[in-house]
Design an enzyme around this catalytic site. Structure first.
Site, PDB file in Angstrom:
ATOM      1  N   TYR A  90       0.832  -1.223   0.000  1.00 11.54           N
ATOM      2  CA  TYR A  90       0.000   0.000   0.000  1.00 11.54           C
ATOM      3  C   TYR A  90       0.857   1.260   0.000  1.00 11.54           C
ATOM      4  O   TYR A  90       0.353   2.358  -0.147  1.00 11.54           O
ATOM      5  CB  TYR A  90      -0.966   0.026   1.202  1.00 11.54           C
ATOM      6  CG  TYR A  90      -1.810  -1.212   1.383  1.00 11.54           C
ATOM      7  CD1 TYR A  90      -2.034  -2.089   0.327  1.00 11.54           C
ATOM      8  CD2 TYR A  90      -2.389  -1.506   2.611  1.00 11.54           C
ATOM      9  CE1 TYR A  90      -2.792  -3.243   0.505  1.00 11.54           C
ATOM     10  CE2 TYR A  90      -3.155  -2.649   2.786  1.00 11.54           C
ATOM     11  CZ  TYR A  90      -3.341  -3.514   1.740  1.00 11.54           C
ATOM     12  OH  TYR A  90      -4.090  -4.648   1.911  1.00 11.54           O
TER      13      TYR A  90
ATOM     14  N   SER B 220     -13.494   6.529   4.061  1.00 15.95           N
ATOM     15  CA  SER B 220     -12.936   7.882   4.172  1.00 15.95           C
ATOM     16  C   SER B 220     -13.948   8.781   4.887  1.00 15.95           C
ATOM     17  O   SER B 220     -13.712   9.964   5.050  1.00 15.95           O
ATOM     18  CB  SER B 220     -12.593   8.419   2.779  1.00 15.95           C
ATOM     19  OG  SER B 220     -13.564   8.016   1.859  1.00 15.95           O
TER      20      SER B 220
HETATM   21  N1  LIG Z   1      -4.954  -8.956   1.719  1.00 18.77           N
HETATM   22  C1  LIG Z   1      -5.251  -8.359   0.590  1.00 18.77           C
HETATM   23  O1  LIG Z   1      -4.822  -8.770  -0.493  1.00 18.77           O
HETATM   24  C2  LIG Z   1      -6.141  -7.148   0.625  1.00 18.77           C
HETATM   25  C3  LIG Z   1      -6.711  -6.677  -0.572  1.00 18.77           C
HETATM   26  C4  LIG Z   1      -7.537  -5.568  -0.504  1.00 18.77           C
HETATM   27  C5  LIG Z   1      -7.776  -4.931   0.717  1.00 18.77           C
HETATM   28  N2  LIG Z   1      -7.192  -5.391   1.853  1.00 18.77           N
HETATM   29  C6  LIG Z   1      -7.377  -4.702   3.154  1.00 18.77           C
HETATM   30  O2  LIG Z   1      -8.745  -4.607   3.442  1.00 18.77           O
HETATM   31  C7  LIG Z   1      -9.122  -3.241   3.617  1.00 18.77           C
HETATM   32  C8  LIG Z   1     -10.540  -3.057   3.177  1.00 18.77           C
HETATM   33  O3  LIG Z   1     -10.689  -3.469   1.832  1.00 18.77           O
HETATM   34  P1  LIG Z   1     -11.934  -3.032   0.944  1.00 18.77           P
HETATM   35  O4  LIG Z   1     -11.894  -1.553   0.762  1.00 18.77           O
HETATM   36  O5  LIG Z   1     -11.949  -3.884  -0.243  1.00 18.77           O
HETATM   37  O6  LIG Z   1     -13.138  -3.376   1.948  1.00 18.77           O
HETATM   38  P2  LIG Z   1     -14.701  -3.276   1.868  1.00 18.77           P
HETATM   39  O7  LIG Z   1     -15.154  -3.408   3.266  1.00 18.77           O
HETATM   40  O8  LIG Z   1     -15.257  -4.198   0.848  1.00 18.77           O
HETATM   41  O9  LIG Z   1     -15.001  -1.818   1.291  1.00 18.77           O
HETATM   42  C9  LIG Z   1     -14.811  -0.653   2.014  1.00 18.77           C
HETATM   43  C10 LIG Z   1     -15.400   0.478   1.181  1.00 18.77           C
HETATM   44  O10 LIG Z   1     -16.810   0.294   1.115  1.00 18.77           O
HETATM   45  C11 LIG Z   1     -17.390   1.550   0.911  1.00 18.77           C
HETATM   46  N3  LIG Z   1     -18.783   1.450   1.333  1.00 18.77           N
HETATM   47  C12 LIG Z   1     -19.289   1.085   2.539  1.00 18.77           C
HETATM   48  N4  LIG Z   1     -20.635   1.076   2.513  1.00 18.77           N
HETATM   49  C13 LIG Z   1     -20.999   1.456   1.264  1.00 18.77           C
HETATM   50  C14 LIG Z   1     -22.248   1.658   0.601  1.00 18.77           C
HETATM   51  N5  LIG Z   1     -23.411   1.459   1.235  1.00 18.77           N
HETATM   52  N6  LIG Z   1     -22.241   2.048  -0.686  1.00 18.77           N
HETATM   53  C15 LIG Z   1     -21.074   2.263  -1.338  1.00 18.77           C
HETATM   54  N7  LIG Z   1     -19.853   2.101  -0.787  1.00 18.77           N
HETATM   55  C16 LIG Z   1     -19.818   1.689   0.511  1.00 18.77           C
HETATM   56  C17 LIG Z   1     -16.556   2.494   1.760  1.00 18.77           C
HETATM   57  O11 LIG Z   1     -16.527   3.707   1.053  1.00 18.77           O
HETATM   58  P3  LIG Z   1     -16.637   5.161   1.772  1.00 18.77           P
HETATM   59  O12 LIG Z   1     -15.250   5.679   1.821  1.00 18.77           O
HETATM   60  O13 LIG Z   1     -17.496   5.900   0.810  1.00 18.77           O
HETATM   61  O14 LIG Z   1     -17.239   4.956   3.108  1.00 18.77           O
HETATM   62  C18 LIG Z   1     -15.175   1.850   1.780  1.00 18.77           C
HETATM   63  O15 LIG Z   1     -14.231   2.523   0.994  1.00 18.77           O
HETATM   64  C19 LIG Z   1      -8.076  -2.465   2.828  1.00 18.77           C
HETATM   65  O16 LIG Z   1      -7.962  -1.119   3.238  1.00 18.77           O
HETATM   66  C20 LIG Z   1      -6.848  -3.272   3.140  1.00 18.77           C
HETATM   67  O17 LIG Z   1      -6.347  -2.934   4.414  1.00 18.77           O
HETATM   68  C21 LIG Z   1      -6.389  -6.509   1.828  1.00 18.77           C
END
Ligand SMILES: NC(=O)c1ccc[n+]([C@@H]2O[C@H](COP(=O)([O-])OP(=O)(O)OC[C@H]3O[C@@H](n4cnc5c(N)ncnc54)[C@H](OP(=O)(O)O)[C@@H]3O)[C@@H](O)[C@H]2O)c1
Length: 293
Positions: A44, A233
């Site tokens: 990241y 965010s």
């Molecule tokens: N191990 C790996 O390979 C890997 C890969 C990817 C990620 N990760 C980790 O997991 C964390 C989370 O990943 P992710 O972002 O994919 O998780 P997620 O929980 O699927 O998505 C989080 C996003 O969902 C949005 N959200 C929540 N409710 C919503 C709604 N009702 N409508 C539209 N958007 C909504 C949020 O946006 P808002 O900002 O608008 O609230 C937020 O940016 C990352 O930051 C990282 O630390 C690990």
């Protein structure tokens, strides 16, 4: 976890929305809202600002649970050197959880087993209190389990209704060994596949439990025993995530409805990433062959 350490149920990530961005603002926002579990990774490219936020928060290190991940090693680099590099950026003496980010970068014969031995060594040194993996499929996990002195405590996986069916073999193996699952991408039906078959079910269940669609997905994760790693965010979203744990439970029928709708569409960001990485590796091999020909 398997090694006796505990992991907070809800994690806040510095990837995806904050990928390669200055993470001070979002991490401080999460810490001030009492989130204690912070998920970052070398990939990241913001471990330094995650460390800045933690220092600025003034929260004692032992009150926090910090994860980072190694994607690959530079030529001649060891896991110990690599983790020490992360610790310098994070400005801390240890991480609570150190993960191999993906098996694909350790795909030379015997390399995965060798790297796991090195992961065990950094656990012995106390640099990574717990060690685990991410994005591992069943066969990859089995290779580690064959040589492990310490089993991985978690596998962090892309976990949502459109990926669930493909995950069953690895989940079964994890259950047999007591390996926990952490999710990322849990909100994919609301962020990436907004017109998918799960959405109508989420609308119905949100009304039923008096929550939001986001909370229904997180409730589903929670009831499946998954540690959710998410991010945002937006400050208001932090409370929405925490409030999941005080909402009424979904019934078995509700859970089945989510999973049946999820099974109608297969989607995985990881599969797309792995396909692109394999293509790149093939192009490098083809290039090397044509140079030597
Ligand atoms: N191990 C790996 O390979 C890997 C890969 C990817 C990620 N990760 C980790 O997991 C964390 C989370 O990943 P992710 O972002 O994919 O998780 P997620 O929980 O699927 O998505 C989080 C996003 O969902 C949005 N959200 C929540 N409710 C919503 C709604 N009702 N409508 C539209 N958007 C909504 C949020 O946006 P808002 O900002 O608008 O609230 C937020 O940016 C990352 O930051 C990282 O630390 C690990």
């Amino acid at each position: 976890m398997l090694d006796g350490h505990t992991i907070p149920q809800l994690g806040f990530g510095s990837g995806t929305a904050h990928y390669k961005q200055d993470a001070v603002k979002p991490i401080l926002m999460a810490l001030r809202a009492n989130y204690t579990h912070i998920d970052t990774a070398q990939m990241y490219d913001n471990e330094d600002t995650v460390g800045d936020a933690i220092s600025q928060s003034g929260i004692p290190r032992e009150k926090l649970f910090v994860t980072t991940k190694v994607l690959e090693l530079a030529e001649g680099e060891t896991i110990e050197d690599n983790l020490k590099g992360s610790l310098t950026k994070l400005k801390m003496d240890y991480v609570d959880l150190f993960l191999l980010h993906a098996a694909i970068k350790f795909d030379k014969p015997g390399q995965l087993e060798d790297v796991w031995k090195q992961m065990e060594a950094v656990k012995d040194m106390g640099l990574g209190r717990s060690i685990g993996v991410s994005n591992f499929q069943a066969g990859e996990l089995e290779r580690i389990l064959k040589v492990a002195r310490y089993k991985p405590v978690v596998n962090q996986l892309e976990f949502h209704p459109y990926a669930y069916a493909q995950l069953r073999p690895v989940l079964k193996l994890q259950e047999e060994h007591g390996i926990l699952t952490e999710s990322y991408g849990g909100l994919t039906p609301l962020t990436k596949k907004t017109d998918g078959p799960v959405n109508a079910v989420l609308v119905e269940l949100a009304a039923k439990i008096g929550g939001t669609q986001t909370q229904v997905l997180m409730k589903w994760l929670d009831q499946k025993g998954i540690i959710a790693v998410t991010t945002t965010s937006k400050e208001e979203r932090l409370k929405e995530y925490v409030d999941v744990y005080s909402l009424p439970n979904l019934t078995q029928e509700d859970i089945q409805a989510i999973e049946e709708a999820g099974a109608k569409l297969q989607y995985s960001r990881l599969a797309l990433y792995l396909e692109a990485e394999r293509k790149k590796a093939q192009e490098v091999r083809d290039g090397a062959q044509s140079t030597s020909a």
